[in-house]
Write an enzyme that holds these catalytic residues in place. Structure first.
Site, PDB file in Angstrom:
ATOM      1  N   HIS A  85      -0.015   4.095   3.221  1.00  0.00           N
ATOM      2  CA  HIS A  85      -1.071   2.601   3.764  1.00  0.00           C
ATOM      3  C   HIS A  85      -2.154   2.860   2.430  1.00  0.00           C
ATOM      4  O   HIS A  85      -2.644   4.734   2.673  1.00  0.00           O
ATOM      5  CB  HIS A  85      -1.931   2.672   4.581  1.00  0.00           C
ATOM      6  CG  HIS A  85      -0.775   2.373   5.926  1.00  0.00           C
ATOM      7  ND1 HIS A  85      -0.859   2.745   7.204  1.00  0.00           N
ATOM      8  CD2 HIS A  85       0.153   0.736   5.554  1.00  0.00           C
ATOM      9  CE1 HIS A  85      -0.137   1.368   7.391  1.00  0.00           C
ATOM     10  NE2 HIS A  85       0.987   0.706   6.529  1.00  0.00           N
ATOM     11  N   GLU A  88      -5.109   5.432   3.194  1.00  0.00           N
ATOM     12  CA  GLU A  88      -5.729   6.251   3.873  1.00  0.00           C
ATOM     13  C   GLU A  88      -4.564   7.432   3.322  1.00  0.00           C
ATOM     14  O   GLU A  88      -3.816   7.326   3.075  1.00  0.00           O
ATOM     15  CB  GLU A  88      -4.156   6.033   5.318  1.00  0.00           C
ATOM     16  CG  GLU A  88      -4.488   4.751   6.735  1.00  0.00           C
ATOM     17  CD  GLU A  88      -3.751   3.900   7.009  1.00  0.00           C
ATOM     18  OE1 GLU A  88      -2.461   4.789   7.516  1.00  0.00           O
ATOM     19  OE2 GLU A  88      -3.777   2.914   8.048  1.00  0.00           O
ATOM     20  N   HIS A 216      -0.965   9.455   8.292  1.00  0.00           N
ATOM     21  CA  HIS A 216      -1.234   8.546   7.857  1.00  0.00           C
ATOM     22  C   HIS A 216      -2.713   8.567   8.467  1.00  0.00           C
ATOM     23  O   HIS A 216      -2.919   9.756   8.512  1.00  0.00           O
ATOM     24  CB  HIS A 216      -1.037   6.966   8.783  1.00  0.00           C
ATOM     25  CG  HIS A 216       0.722   6.329   8.707  1.00  0.00           C
ATOM     26  ND1 HIS A 216       0.339   5.227   7.980  1.00  0.00           N
ATOM     27  CD2 HIS A 216       1.397   7.020   8.352  1.00  0.00           C
ATOM     28  CE1 HIS A 216       1.878   4.520   7.575  1.00  0.00           C
ATOM     29  NE2 HIS A 216       2.608   5.766   7.600  1.00  0.00           N
ATOM     30  N   GLU A 308      -1.129  10.492  12.572  1.00  0.00           N
ATOM     31  CA  GLU A 308      -2.455  10.072  12.369  1.00  0.00           C
ATOM     32  C   GLU A 308      -3.273  11.550  11.937  1.00  0.00           C
ATOM     33  O   GLU A 308      -3.021  12.016  12.591  1.00  0.00           O
ATOM     34  CB  GLU A 308      -2.414   8.886  12.866  1.00  0.00           C
ATOM     35  CG  GLU A 308      -1.455   7.931  13.214  1.00  0.00           C
ATOM     36  CD  GLU A 308      -1.735   7.233  12.928  1.00  0.00           C
ATOM     37  OE1 GLU A 308      -2.501   6.536  12.094  1.00  0.00           O
ATOM     38  OE2 GLU A 308      -0.458   6.255  12.566  1.00  0.00           O
TER      39      GLU A 308
END
Ligand SMILES: [Zn+2]
EC number: 3.4.17.3
Length: 462
Positions: A85, A88, A216, A308
């Site tokens: 992404h 990110e 991410h 994440e």
């Protein structure tokens, strides 16, 4: 000159010549950094491109190995993917930091890093979505606070919703029988995915990756497969539910290795969410179709988790050093996790390497296969397992093996060619196998694929 002025001048000079190590890297800067690391460690690195983005930017990978560009049998391949992404961005910066760190520590003779680089082939793709990143970075400069600006690629597609959906087939097969690994791609898959996705799929098909993480941002948690909920289509309250893979305990352990080696991920409370131990099954958090981590598990031998790493998707430059220090140990430990379970060679009686042999572990309904060089890697937690190797036209071989917590156990297989079904008068010493129907798993791969395609097109409920 007064001392004060002298100190001031020295500080100014230091500031001018000192490299700004912790900064956001635009595309050109990223490319320069990868080549800089390569130039500093030319004997243990290689830069290669796996393809181009929509806007023509290269998707560069930096490889670390004592023999860059070469697969050494029994040496596992691992990968890190960042910035899928585009907005990110922490993963992208952490992977550049990691690259510099591995190079520097290797040169310094840090024994842990030397051992890692000599025993592992590490592939680092800092940015899977360089086009999205440029959009996100430009919006930062203009102080536009769009949470999603730059997330997608230049065609506006979310790359983590862009991989072929193999979950539907595996959920069907788990219930009704059928292959539990290496599910085939749809015939026209190249037309259905973006250039970046296509490049990554070709990449992960051309190396026998064993372990991977996809970096991410937007939360702080280690997320493991499946991402797509089995109950996603159920109407009503439970739109998403914990959907474990057959390797659930192993995936939980891999995720915990990261979360506990991370500065604060394991504490669980982050960004307004709570995840016990800092880990979560993807589907139990929110269901996601066509993601990369499920695809890795279902189409290849690779076990991938999704990390994440920051509440703020585009952290300020001043945060980068703290983030690096809180992720550094976790990034190294996760790479070291590839060295567990069992590995070995699959050969025939004449010591020819057998590629695509299937390695099954009883009790775990997910097989792996040997790579082009005949070597296989099966990540396993400590325990005693019954392991079977099968290959078309060979008799299966089954062994019992006890795996400890340390280095992977070496388990080689030497398969005997099965006697073809023959007339009774030609019976030989192996006649016990005469006329034996090969179990489903040892059908040639092409035949399995054909069978799967039939299943996919005709029998899977919509
Ligand atoms: Zn993301």
């Amino acid at each position: 000159m007064s001392d004060l002025v002298s100190i001031f001048l020295q500080l100014l000079l230091f500031k001018l010549v000192a490299p700004v190590t912790f900064r956001h890297h635009r595309y050109d800067d990223l490319v320069r950094t990868l080549y800089k690391v390569h130039n500093e460690c030319p004997h243990v690195t290689r830069v290669y491109s796996i393809g181009r983005s929509v806007k023509g930017r290269h998707l560069y990978v930096l490889e670390f190995s004592d023999y860059p560009g070469i697969h050494e049998p029994l040496e596992p391949e691992v990968k890190y993917v960042g910035n899928m992404h585009g907005n990110e961005v922490l993963g992208r910066e952490l992977l550049l930091q990691l690259s510099e760190f591995l190079c520097e520590e290797f040169r310094n003779g840090n024994q842990r890093i030397v051992r890692l680089v000599e025993g592992t082939r590490i592939h680092i793709l800092p940015s899977m979505n360089p086009d999205g990143y440029e959009v996100a970075a430009a919006s930062q400069n203009r102080d536009i606070s769009g949470y999603l600006v730059g997330r997608n690629n230049a065609n506006g597609v979310d790359l983590n919703r862009n991989f072929p959906d193999l979950n539907t087939y595996i959920y069907y097969n788990e219930k009704n029988g059928g292959p539990n690994h290496h599910l085939p791609l749809p015939d026209n898959w190249k037309n259905q995915v973006e250039p970046e996705t296509q490049a990554v799929i070709q990449w992960i098909r051309s190396f026998n990756f064993v372990l991977s993480a996809n970096l991410h941002g937007g939360a702080v948690v280690a997320n493991y497969p499946y991402d797509k909920s089995l109950e996603h289509r159920v109407r009503g309250f439970r739109r998403t539910a914990n959907t474990p893979t057959p390797d659930d305990t192993l995936f939980q352990k891999l995720a915990k290795v990261y979360s506990y080696a991370h500065g604060w991920m394991h504490q669980g409370w982050n960004c307004g969410d709570y995840f016990p131990d800092g880990i979560t099954n993807g589907a139990s958090w929110y269901s996601l179709s066509k993601g990369m981590q499920d695809f890795n598990y279902l189409h290849t031998n690779c076990f991938e988790i999704t990390l994440e790493l920051s509440c703020d998707k585009f952290p300020r430059q001043e945060e980068l050093q703290r983030e690096w220090l809180s992720n550094r140990e976790a990034l190294i430990q996760f790479l070291e996790e590839v060295h567990q379970g069992i590995k070995g060679m699959v050969r025939d009686e004449n010591y020819n390497n057998l590629a695509d042999a299937v390695i099954s572990v009883s009790g775990i309904n997910h097989d792996v296969t040997s790579g082009d060089h005949g070597d296989y890697f099966r990540l396993l937690l400590p325990g005693t397992y019954t392991v079977t190797a099968t290959a078309p036209t060979f008799d299966p071989e089954t062994v019992s093996v006890t795996v400890g917590p340390g280095e992977p156990k070496l388990v080689n297989f030497q398969l005997k060619r099965s006697t073809p079904p023959a007339a009774p008068k030609r019976r030989g010493p192996n006649s016990g196998h005469r006329g034996r129907v090969l179990p489903k798993k040892v059908q040639p791969r092409a035949a399995r694929k054909k069978e799967m395609m039939v299943k996919q097109s005709q029998r899977v409920p919509a």
